[in-house]
Design an enzyme around this catalytic site. Structure first.
Site, PDB file in Angstrom:
ATOM      1  CG  HIS A  34      -0.442 -21.299  10.846  1.00  0.00           C
ATOM      2  ND1 HIS A  34       1.153 -22.012  11.397  1.00  0.00           N
ATOM      3  CD2 HIS A  34      -0.812 -22.589  10.207  1.00  0.00           C
ATOM      4  CE1 HIS A  34       2.101 -22.661  10.271  1.00  0.00           C
ATOM      5  NE2 HIS A  34       0.685 -22.495   9.413  1.00  0.00           N
ATOM      6  CG  ASP A  36      -2.326 -22.527   6.472  1.00  0.00           C
ATOM      7  OD1 ASP A  36      -3.112 -22.560   7.832  1.00  0.00           O
ATOM      8  OD2 ASP A  36      -0.750 -22.518   6.737  1.00  0.00           O
ATOM      9  CG  PHE A 147      -7.362 -28.840   0.900  1.00  0.00           C
ATOM     10  CD1 PHE A 147      -6.197 -29.214   0.319  1.00  0.00           C
ATOM     11  CD2 PHE A 147      -8.401 -26.915   0.125  1.00  0.00           C
ATOM     12  CE1 PHE A 147      -6.574 -28.426  -1.279  1.00  0.00           C
ATOM     13  CE2 PHE A 147      -8.569 -27.099  -0.920  1.00  0.00           C
ATOM     14  CZ  PHE A 147      -7.073 -27.300  -1.427  1.00  0.00           C
ATOM     15  N   GLY A 149      -7.773 -29.856   7.224  1.00  0.00           N
ATOM     16  CA  GLY A 149      -8.328 -31.106   8.010  1.00  0.00           C
ATOM     17  C   GLY A 149      -8.188 -31.593   7.220  1.00  0.00           C
ATOM     18  CG  ASP A 179       1.695 -26.380   9.180  1.00  0.00           C
ATOM     19  OD1 ASP A 179       1.653 -25.581   8.312  1.00  0.00           O
ATOM     20  OD2 ASP A 179       0.487 -26.505   9.842  1.00  0.00           O
TER      21      ASP A 179
HETATM   22  C1  DX5 Z   1      -1.740 -26.469   4.812  1.00  0.00           C
HETATM   23  C2  DX5 Z   1      -1.893 -25.543   6.159  1.00  0.00           C
HETATM   24  C3  DX5 Z   1      -2.117 -25.948   7.837  1.00  0.00           C
HETATM   25  C4  DX5 Z   1      -3.018 -27.141   8.146  1.00  0.00           C
HETATM   26  C5  DX5 Z   1      -3.626 -26.546   9.397  1.00  0.00           C
HETATM   27  O1  DX5 Z   1      -1.958 -26.561   4.107  1.00  0.00           O
HETATM   28  O2  DX5 Z   1      -0.559 -25.415   6.212  1.00  0.00           O
HETATM   29  O3  DX5 Z   1      -1.602 -24.654   8.200  1.00  0.00           O
HETATM   30  O4  DX5 Z   1      -4.473 -25.199   7.869  1.00  0.00           O
HETATM   31  O5  DX5 Z   1      -4.846 -27.310   9.710  1.00  0.00           O
HETATM   32  P1  DX5 Z   1      -5.063 -29.175  10.136  1.00  0.00           P
HETATM   33  O6  DX5 Z   1      -4.817 -28.774  11.451  1.00  0.00           O
HETATM   34  O7  DX5 Z   1      -6.596 -28.995   9.504  1.00  0.00           O
HETATM   35  O8  DX5 Z   1      -4.859 -29.277   9.036  1.00  0.00           O
HETATM   36 ZN    ZN Z   2       0.163 -24.229   7.498  1.00  0.00          ZN
END
Ligand code: DX5
Ligand code: ZN
Length: 228
Positions: A34, A36, A147, A149, A179
């Site tokens: 994935h 981002d 972000f 976390g 997600d």
């Molecule tokens: C947030 C992203 C996510 C995130 C997932 O804007 O779209 O993909 O990086 O990370 P966690 O699983 O830590 O929320």
């Molecule tokens: Zn994402």
């Protein structure tokens, strides 16, 4: 029933060594990586662009699940296709039916997949419901974009169940990707409401043994599917 797929989000990996983050995905038996992409406008962060996707492409054949949190996808879609993205997920909040159709045409011309993402507060627009057969992956965000976390917003669960039901009813075979904040503690809630693609950032790269964390997430999800 759609297969369970694990998609580690390298945004939670070491940004100084994304090659290592991809390697961990491969070693852990992930189904896709994935990616981002955030432009600092659609969400309050700037991550990486087509150049980084291109640089990471030689390290694996795994599907590059490219989550485009950008305001002007039409400007960059060709660049991500050239860089090696396999699934290009656009946000419904920046599109209308006609602009979606144009992006769909460009992506399908390269034989790649189109995804559509919605933020936690966003309901699936009518134009998207009408085009569900064109959407290979519906991304239900459970955190606000920006972000890794963050903690999962459990108020999204009723919408997740409703959208999985819609996909089932329509028989489009669309994957339902969840997600944001996916962790071993909440996999049950996500899988039982029809989420089959599990994105995990901190849930993988924030763990002592990230490689093991990937297979543990899968085991948990599959166990939930076993008849009780
Ligand atoms: C947030 C992203 C996510 C995130 C997932 O804007 O779209 O993909 O990086 O990370 P966690 O699983 O830590 O929320
Ligand atoms: Zn994402």
């Amino acid at each position: 029933m759609k297969e369970i797929r694990i998609a580690p989000s390298i945004l939670a990996g070491d940004m100084g060594n994304l090659e290592k983050a991809v390697e961990i995905s491969v070693e852990g038996g992930a189904d896709q990586v994935h990616l981002d992409v955030i432009d600092g406008h659609f969400a309050p962060n700037i991550t990486f662009g087509p150049g980084t996707v291109k640089a990471l492409r030689p390290f694996t054949d795994l599907k590059f699940d490219t989550h485009l949190m950008i305001e002007r996808p039409e400007t960059y879609v060709a660049k991500f296709l050239d860089a090696g993205s396999d699934l290009l997920t656009f946000h419904a909040e920046v599109l209308r039916g006609s602009s979606f159709d144009e992006l769909y045409r460009v992506v399908k011309a390269k034989g790649k997949e189109v995804g559509l993402a919605i933020k936690p507060q966003t309901q699936l627009p009518k134009w998207a419901e009408e085009r569900l057969d064109k959407i290979s992956t519906l991304v239900v965000m459970t955190v606000n974009p920006g972000f890794s976390g963050q903690k999962m917003d459990m108020s999204v669960m009723p919408k997740l169940r409703k959208l999985s039901g819609l996909v089932e009813q329509r028989g489009t075979g669309t994957d339902v990707e969840v997600d944001g904040g996916v962790e071993p503690e909440n996999v049950r809630e996500v899988v039982k409401r029809g989420g089959n693609v599990l994105v995990a950032g901190a849930g993988v790269y924030g763990k002592k043994d990230p490689v093991k964390a990937i297979s543990e997430l899968r085991e948990m999800a599959l166990k939930l599917r076993e008849p009780s």
